[in-house]
Scaffold this motif. Sequence first.
Motif, PDB file in Angstrom:
ATOM      1  N   LEU A 279       0.870  -1.177   0.000  1.00 53.62           N
ATOM      2  CA  LEU A 279       0.000   0.000   0.000  1.00 53.62           C
ATOM      3  C   LEU A 279       0.906   1.225   0.000  1.00 53.62           C
ATOM      4  O   LEU A 279       1.661   1.428   0.949  1.00 53.62           O
ATOM      5  N   THR A 280       0.840   1.995  -1.063  1.00 54.76           N
ATOM      6  CA  THR A 280       1.742   3.150  -1.140  1.00 54.76           C
ATOM      7  C   THR A 280       1.063   4.381  -0.547  1.00 54.76           C
ATOM      8  O   THR A 280      -0.156   4.437  -0.442  1.00 54.76           O
ATOM      9  N   HIS A 281       1.867   5.361  -0.185  1.00 60.31           N
ATOM     10  CA  HIS A 281       1.246   6.568   0.352  1.00 60.31           C
ATOM     11  C   HIS A 281       0.543   7.340  -0.755  1.00 60.31           C
ATOM     12  O   HIS A 281      -0.339   8.133  -0.493  1.00 60.31           O
ATOM     13  N   LYS A 282       0.893   7.089  -1.994  1.00 62.76           N
ATOM     14  CA  LYS A 282       0.158   7.729  -3.079  1.00 62.76           C
ATOM     15  C   LYS A 282      -1.272   7.178  -3.121  1.00 62.76           C
ATOM     16  O   LYS A 282      -2.226   7.923  -3.282  1.00 62.76           O
ATOM     17  N   GLN A 283      -1.397   5.862  -2.936  1.00 57.60           N
ATOM     18  CA  GLN A 283      -2.741   5.261  -2.916  1.00 57.60           C
ATOM     19  C   GLN A 283      -3.562   5.780  -1.731  1.00 57.60           C
ATOM     20  O   GLN A 283      -4.772   5.831  -1.785  1.00 57.60           O
ATOM     21  N   MET A 284      -2.885   6.124  -0.654  1.00 62.63           N
ATOM     22  CA  MET A 284      -3.585   6.552   0.561  1.00 62.63           C
ATOM     23  C   MET A 284      -3.602   8.080   0.710  1.00 62.63           C
ATOM     24  O   MET A 284      -3.995   8.597   1.755  1.00 62.63           O
ATOM     25  N   LYS A 285      -3.179   8.777  -0.358  1.00 61.88           N
ATOM     26  CA  LYS A 285      -2.994  10.230  -0.273  1.00 61.88           C
ATOM     27  C   LYS A 285      -4.240  10.937   0.274  1.00 61.88           C
ATOM     28  O   LYS A 285      -4.153  11.738   1.207  1.00 61.88           O
ATOM     29  N   ASN A 286      -5.391  10.631  -0.297  1.00 63.17           N
ATOM     30  CA  ASN A 286      -6.602  11.343   0.110  1.00 63.17           C
ATOM     31  C   ASN A 286      -7.171  10.796   1.420  1.00 63.17           C
ATOM     32  O   ASN A 286      -7.554  11.561   2.296  1.00 63.17           O
ATOM     33  N   ALA A 287      -7.202   9.466   1.548  1.00 65.78           N
ATOM     34  CA  ALA A 287      -7.729   8.879   2.780  1.00 65.78           C
ATOM     35  C   ALA A 287      -6.939   9.364   3.983  1.00 65.78           C
ATOM     36  O   ALA A 287      -7.489   9.631   5.051  1.00 65.78           O
ATOM     37  N   SER A 288      -5.627   9.525   3.804  1.00 62.16           N
ATOM     38  CA  SER A 288      -4.806   9.913   4.954  1.00 62.16           C
ATOM     39  C   SER A 288      -5.128  11.333   5.397  1.00 62.16           C
ATOM     40  O   SER A 288      -5.042  11.652   6.581  1.00 62.16           O
ATOM     41  N   LYS A 289      -5.524  12.182   4.465  1.00 63.74           N
ATOM     42  CA  LYS A 289      -5.947  13.540   4.857  1.00 63.74           C
ATOM     43  C   LYS A 289      -7.213  13.447   5.702  1.00 63.74           C
ATOM     44  O   LYS A 289      -7.343  14.106   6.724  1.00 63.74           O
ATOM     45  N   ALA A 290      -8.157  12.616   5.245  1.00 60.71           N
ATOM     46  CA  ALA A 290      -9.420  12.487   5.969  1.00 60.71           C
ATOM     47  C   ALA A 290      -9.185  11.938   7.374  1.00 60.71           C
ATOM     48  O   ALA A 290      -9.917  12.245   8.308  1.00 60.71           O
TER      49      ALA A 290
END
Lengths: 333, 289
Positions: free
Chosen positions: A154-165
């Motif tokens: 799981l890359t941080h690019k894949q989680m870019k938006n979820a991680s903001k939320a």
Amino acid sequence: MSDLLAPGEARQLGQNERYDTVAARNSRFAAGEMITVRVRRSDAASIAEFRVPYRKWMRVLDALNWIAENQATDLAYRWFCGSKMCGTCAVRMNGREVLACWEAVEPDMTVEPLRNLPVIRDLVVDRAPFERKVAELEPWLERPVAYAGFPEPLTHKQMKNASKALDCIGCMCCYSACPVIGLGDLTDFAGPAPLVQLGQTALDPRNDAAKVSRSLKLTGIFNCVSCYKCEEVCPASIPIVSQVIEPLKARAVALMPEMAKHSNALRSVVAERGYVDPSALVLRVRGLKALSNLPRVLRLLIRGKINPIKTFLQRRTAASDAARQYLSRGDRP
Amino acid sequence: MRFAYYPGCSARSTCAELNEATHRVAAGLGLELVQLESATCTGARELRAIDPVGFYTLNVRILGLAEREGLPLMTICNTCTLNVLDAHAAFVDDAELAASINDRLAKEGLGYTGRTRISHFLWVLYEDIGEARLRSLVRRPLTGLTVAAFYGCHITRPPQRYKFVDSRNNVALERLAEILGCRPIDYSGRTECCGFHTAAYDERIAIKLTGQHIQSAKVNGAKTMITPCPLCHTVLDSFQREIEQDMGQKLDMPVLHLPQLVGLALGLSPEELRIDRHMVQFDPRAAIL
């Protein structure tokens, strides 16, 4: 001497204390100076006024604590951590949603409960409508395939938006600031706070598409007017519109194109014409129903606001060629 | 001063008067506007959500067209402004995205290097004309005209990006109104939302939201509202009859595009500025002392 502002400076006209530190804003006070705090209380028709002695580093919460200790022991307000973590102390101060624990006092300030939620007493609001909505949205992760074991790719690019939320502290500032939520039952819009809660898992690539679709159907997400009021008040600085609501809309379009009739219609109109002919867009979205208010159509016609010739005789232009090329699905990297 | 001029879709259709007025006022201010003939729509709000690749390409293409002319880009629509600002920021931040867009644009011999300055007409007044020169160009001070400035959303938010200030603290329109001789009034709708972006499929949000703002402007004594955004104008002016029906009261509040207000002060006639093209009629000659 030239009075020209430098590029970008016109946007800053009116800049004062916002984004400055509590220290900078507090520097306006001398120790012991009296500040005026008006509190909207639920048992009184008018707003209660208090004079509070300024103390160094004073925050809105400190002023409320002083009032509760010295002048109104029955004042109802909530707080817990006092450090921008728990999200319980949000109020409106001078018309703006703030965390009482993180906002410097103003010389003259009116403190009110958040909007769009029922007031229980004084500054305490009932969070139940929000909590019910969030529960309805099933904000959890359901895997369509079995868990493969740790570590998951799981890359941080894949989680870019979820991680903001995931930065959300659930303070309800955005929910109070949202103008569409302010319209009550007019729409089925879930509002920014529940959407951020949903975004934490719905924007996670591991989540089951069927479950995400089920949740998104309940959000009325296309009623968001993109006003960015939510982002403006978010104490956690979450880009709610651009990194939560818009990616969720993108997800909705991909999973359920019928949910986004309007957005898809706009895209097709641009692809065909290069620009938006508003009449063509409205006709495509609403069909002939758009013509049902004939007097209005005539009024618009008389003032030249609509131009049927332009709408129905579509011309090929350099812009339409460009739009067709760049919006066609075939020409994608 | 030359600008690559991007009027956007609204000023080419529903708000064609804005386009005409901008050309007249630009001439009066000594601005030369170079039209970007093949520029497309910036995608409103919808394209950015549902088709980011298409959104970035169309917007970067507009910036590339301006860059090819070697000119700064002047916009007259809030949403277009935010769209090109967003695309520019994404282009500069993400080298991979930038390269892929430039690959696509290369087919028509275009490209972008990230150098185009983006400026809304409101900002051009402060950054390229300047207060002193603007004052010197005022032929007919708009004395007696009380105006309610309606900023709209997309040149004041999102916060903390693109140097936008706390939207409540905006003063650019009020200050400009004073330069032109008007008296700006304070009211609750200044930096609120008109609801345009959902109006194509459901007008009720726009009607409900905007009614309160117009009413507040009226109660606080505005003779006209002014806005830098044609999308806000569409709701404020073209929807006003529906808003009145919804509120059950007459509002009759004229709404001017920002360049029209500037044009009146420069001495241009209401006819030249196409103020007659608005749904709510306004006679500046009667309103200005």
